[in-house]
Design a protein around this motif. Structure first.
Motif, PDB file in Angstrom:
ATOM      1  N   VAL A  99       0.838  -1.211   0.000  1.00 18.25           N
ATOM      2  CA  VAL A  99       0.000   0.000   0.000  1.00 18.25           C
ATOM      3  C   VAL A  99       0.869   1.256   0.000  1.00 18.25           C
ATOM      4  CG1 VAL A  99      -1.624   1.345   1.389  1.00 18.25           C
ATOM      5  CG2 VAL A  99      -2.006  -1.093   1.052  1.00 18.25           C
ATOM      6  N   SER A 100       1.928   1.253   0.808  1.00 17.72           N
ATOM      7  CA  SER A 100       2.795   2.428   0.923  1.00 17.72           C
ATOM      8  C   SER A 100       3.576   2.694  -0.362  1.00 17.72           C
ATOM      9  CB  SER A 100       3.773   2.255   2.089  1.00 17.72           C
ATOM     10  OG  SER A 100       3.081   2.082   3.305  1.00 17.72           O
ATOM     11  N   HIS A 101       4.048   1.629  -0.998  1.00 14.53           N
ATOM     12  CA  HIS A 101       4.876   1.784  -2.194  1.00 14.53           C
ATOM     13  C   HIS A 101       4.078   1.732  -3.490  1.00 14.53           C
ATOM     14  CE1 HIS A 101       7.900   0.796   0.841  1.00 14.53           C
ATOM     15  NE2 HIS A 101       8.823   1.249   0.020  1.00 14.53           N
ATOM     16  N   GLY A 102       2.843   1.204  -3.421  1.00 19.51           N
ATOM     17  CA  GLY A 102       2.029   1.123  -4.640  1.00 19.51           C
ATOM     18  C   GLY A 102       2.558   0.131  -5.647  1.00 19.51           C
ATOM     19  N   GLU A 103       3.251  -0.908  -5.163  1.00 17.60           N
ATOM     20  CA  GLU A 103       3.831  -1.910  -6.054  1.00 17.60           C
ATOM     21  C   GLU A 103       3.485  -3.313  -5.548  1.00 17.60           C
ATOM     22  OE1 GLU A 103       8.014  -1.341  -6.272  1.00 17.60           O
ATOM     23  OE2 GLU A 103       7.866   0.802  -6.749  1.00 17.60           O
ATOM     24  N   PRO A 104       3.418  -4.292  -6.457  1.00 17.01           N
ATOM     25  CA  PRO A 104       3.112  -5.678  -6.031  1.00 17.01           C
ATOM     26  C   PRO A 104       4.306  -6.334  -5.356  1.00 17.01           C
ATOM     27  CG  PRO A 104       3.434  -5.582  -8.410  1.00 17.01           C
ATOM     28  CD  PRO A 104       3.489  -4.168  -7.920  1.00 17.01           C
ATOM     29  N   ALA A 138      -7.634   3.251  -7.205  1.00 17.43           N
ATOM     30  CA  ALA A 138      -8.808   3.840  -7.858  1.00 17.43           C
ATOM     31  C   ALA A 138      -8.595   5.346  -7.960  1.00 17.43           C
ATOM     32  CB  ALA A 138     -10.087   3.542  -7.074  1.00 17.43           C
ATOM     33  N   HIS A 139      -8.745   5.869  -9.170  1.00 13.32           N
ATOM     34  CA  HIS A 139      -8.607   7.314  -9.402  1.00 13.32           C
ATOM     35  C   HIS A 139      -7.246   7.813  -8.905  1.00 13.32           C
ATOM     36  CE1 HIS A 139     -12.824   6.897 -10.239  1.00 13.32           C
ATOM     37  NE2 HIS A 139     -13.101   6.589  -8.983  1.00 13.32           N
ATOM     38  N   ASN A 140      -6.183   7.090  -9.296  1.00 16.52           N
ATOM     39  CA  ASN A 140      -4.797   7.462  -8.968  1.00 16.52           C
ATOM     40  C   ASN A 140      -4.524   7.485  -7.468  1.00 16.52           C
ATOM     41  OD1 ASN A 140      -4.079   7.838 -11.726  1.00 16.52           O
ATOM     42  ND2 ASN A 140      -5.091   9.846 -11.691  1.00 16.52           N
ATOM     43  N   ARG A 141      -5.280   6.700  -6.724  1.00 18.81           N
ATOM     44  CA  ARG A 141      -5.102   6.662  -5.269  1.00 18.81           C
ATOM     45  C   ARG A 141      -5.177   5.211  -4.799  1.00 18.81           C
ATOM     46  NH1 ARG A 141      -8.949   6.955  -1.125  1.00 18.81           N
ATOM     47  NH2 ARG A 141     -10.567   7.215  -2.720  1.00 18.81           N
ATOM     48  N   VAL A 142      -4.204   4.790  -4.004  1.00 20.93           N
ATOM     49  CA  VAL A 142      -4.209   3.425  -3.462  1.00 20.93           C
ATOM     50  C   VAL A 142      -5.163   3.373  -2.279  1.00 20.93           C
ATOM     51  CG1 VAL A 142      -2.845   1.610  -2.369  1.00 20.93           C
ATOM     52  CG2 VAL A 142      -1.850   2.971  -4.216  1.00 20.93           C
ATOM     53  N   ILE A 143      -6.168   2.484  -2.357  1.00 17.79           N
ATOM     54  CA  ILE A 143      -7.156   2.384  -1.282  1.00 17.79           C
ATOM     55  C   ILE A 143      -6.981   1.119  -0.452  1.00 17.79           C
ATOM     56  CG2 ILE A 143      -8.833   3.715  -2.639  1.00 17.79           C
ATOM     57  CD1 ILE A 143     -10.380   1.037  -3.010  1.00 17.79           C
ATOM     58  N   GLY A 144      -6.077   0.235  -0.876  1.00 15.40           N
ATOM     59  CA  GLY A 144      -5.891  -0.995  -0.124  1.00 15.40           C
ATOM     60  C   GLY A 144      -5.024  -1.981  -0.879  1.00 15.40           C
ATOM     61  N   ALA A 145      -5.127  -3.250  -0.490  1.00 11.31           N
ATOM     62  CA  ALA A 145      -4.336  -4.307  -1.125  1.00 11.31           C
ATOM     63  C   ALA A 145      -5.190  -5.553  -1.303  1.00 11.31           C
ATOM     64  CB  ALA A 145      -3.108  -4.632  -0.276  1.00 11.31           C
ATOM     65  N   LEU A 146      -4.913  -6.278  -2.387  1.00 10.90           N
ATOM     66  CA  LEU A 146      -5.571  -7.555  -2.659  1.00 10.90           C
ATOM     67  C   LEU A 146      -4.492  -8.628  -2.613  1.00 10.90           C
ATOM     68  CD1 LEU A 146      -8.041  -9.226  -3.585  1.00 10.90           C
ATOM     69  CD2 LEU A 146      -7.457  -8.627  -5.945  1.00 10.90           C
ATOM     70  N   GLU A 147      -4.742  -9.680  -1.828  1.00 13.53           N
ATOM     71  CA  GLU A 147      -3.758 -10.747  -1.655  1.00 13.53           C
ATOM     72  C   GLU A 147      -4.322 -12.081  -2.140  1.00 13.53           C
ATOM     73  OE1 GLU A 147      -1.332  -9.226   2.319  1.00 13.53           O
ATOM     74  OE2 GLU A 147      -2.957 -10.698   2.535  1.00 13.53           O
TER      75      GLU A 147
END
Length: 408
Positions: A99-104, A138-147
């Protein structure tokens, strides 16, 4: 030449498999965008994630818009109430890093990763071997993570898994944001509609007070009317906020063990004078049960049922409060019943009784209310994995039943 043909055959099968997977993502995306119920949407995302990545389970973590905390919304087939209290730190967790880095991130062996937050496995009695986590944007904003958790085939997560889950996460994030916006706008429309009545009454009363020829006794009556409408507005706003939090899943239950019989007697004492004002007798047959739940929320439900039993009862009527052991799906529950000798509710109205803003037409003029109390009660009880049901006949009173989990 043979090797070349075999290689081309493998490439063709790989391409066909990827094409089928992407077509499936498009199909799932269309389904997600048509779903506006928050819980159903989350369950569909979980099912899609496990299907597309061929994993044992999946989880959704979302940033709380109020506190900024990262919380589990859903894990596999568990109820949201089982995981909603689990806060995952932004630092020192895989999901927090994503979430912090916006990367998988792909973790092939969680035991070898210092960022693996093992408290989650401990609380959920689950064993994580490996996982793939991607940001939900969503809309250039990280709202969470999917695992996606634990590959079923024993293989490693590959680039196609990362791309697939990332595509699904983006579609899921947009669908979640759309569902939130719809619920907010739909709820706001209902709120505005309900607020119009007391506001109109206040405006009329104010106009009367401004008339210099209005007699003193009429002024006193008008002021009392305004006070009543103001109290009604305060109650409505409290109910609106309660329901909005419950429907959005933002209510955190303070689960503890408590004696149901002690709480019931406490609630009966609170409403006893209100019942006496209508010469209504409250009779209780209460067995001692130790239950688990949010005592404050359960108290809110019980008080709602008791005050309704008084408001919609007849002068000189009675209320029967009882508890007993109930078995549901081979599991023991404490069951509470609140029965009155009031007007009763028709079969048609019973179908809508737990809907928000619904008020029984035949008794709407008996007492004022927001029409939210039972909707709120239903959300609270179901969040405790319990049930709230009703038996009633017109002219013969009503009996509400509530089941609560016994303490383990």
């Amino acid at each position: 030449m043979t090797v070349t043909n075999a290689s081309q055959g493998n490439d063709s099968r790989t391409f066909d498999r990827l094409l089928a997977r992407y077509e499936r993502i498009v199909e799932i995306g269309q389904q997600l965008n048509s779903m506006l119920d928050h819980v159903s949407l989350l369950r569909r995302i979980i099912a899609a994630a496990t299907e597309l990545t061929e994993t044992e389970s999946a989880s959704i973590l979302l940033i709380d818009p109020v506190t900024g905390e990262l919380r589990f919304e859903l894990v596999g087939t568990l109820n949201s109430s089982d995981v909603e209290s689990i806060v995952v730190p932004m630092e020192g967790s895989i999901a927090g890093w994503v979430v912090s880095h916006g990367e998988p991130r792909v973790i092939e062996d969680v035991r070898q990763d210092s960022n693996f937050y093992s408290n989650v496995d401990d609380q959920l009695k689950f064993h994580t071997r490996n996982l793939l986590a991607v940001p939900m944007r969503a809309h250039n904003r990280v709202i969470g993570a999917l695992e996606a958790v634990n590959k079923r085939t024993g293989e490693r997560f590959n680039d196609d898994d990362v791309k697939t889950l990332s595509m699904l996460a983006t579609q899921a994030a947009i669908a979640i944001e759309n569902a939130r916006l719809f619920q907010q706008s739909d709820f706001m429309a209902e709120v505005v509609h309900e607020l119009r009545s007391p506001l109109a009454a206040l405006r009329t009363s104010m106009s009367l007070l401004l008339r210099p020829e209005l007699p003193a006794d009429k002024k006193s009556t008008t002021i009392l009317t305004m006070q009543g409408e103001i109290e009604r507005l305060i109650q409505m706003t409290s109910d609106f906020l309660d329901l909005a939090r419950l429907e959005s899943g933002r209510v955190r239950l303070n689960i503890q063990r408590f004696d149901l019989d002690v709480l019931l007697n406490e609630c009966i004492d609170i409403v006893r004078q209100q019942a006496a004002d209508k010469t209504i007798e409250i009779q209780a047959q209460i067995e001692p049960f130790l239950v688990e739940g949010d005592r404050g929320k359960i108290k809110q439900v019980i008080l709602n049922l008791l005050t309704n039993a008084i408001k919609y009862n007849r002068e000189g009527g009675s209320i029967q409060v009882a508890t007993y052991l109930s078995i549901r799906h081979d599991e023991p529950f404490a069951e509470l019943s609140v029965a009155d000798t009031g007007y009763g509710i028709s079969k048609e109205s019973q179908k809508k009784l737990f809907q928000k803003f619904y008020r029984v037409e035949e008794t709407a003029d008996v007492a004022q209310g927001t029409g939210l109390g039972l909707a709120i009660a239903k959300h609270i009880i179901e969040a405790h994995k319990g049930m709230i049901t009703l038996e009633s006949e017109v002219g013969s009173g009503s009996n509400f039943f509530v089941t609560l989990p016994l303490s383990s």
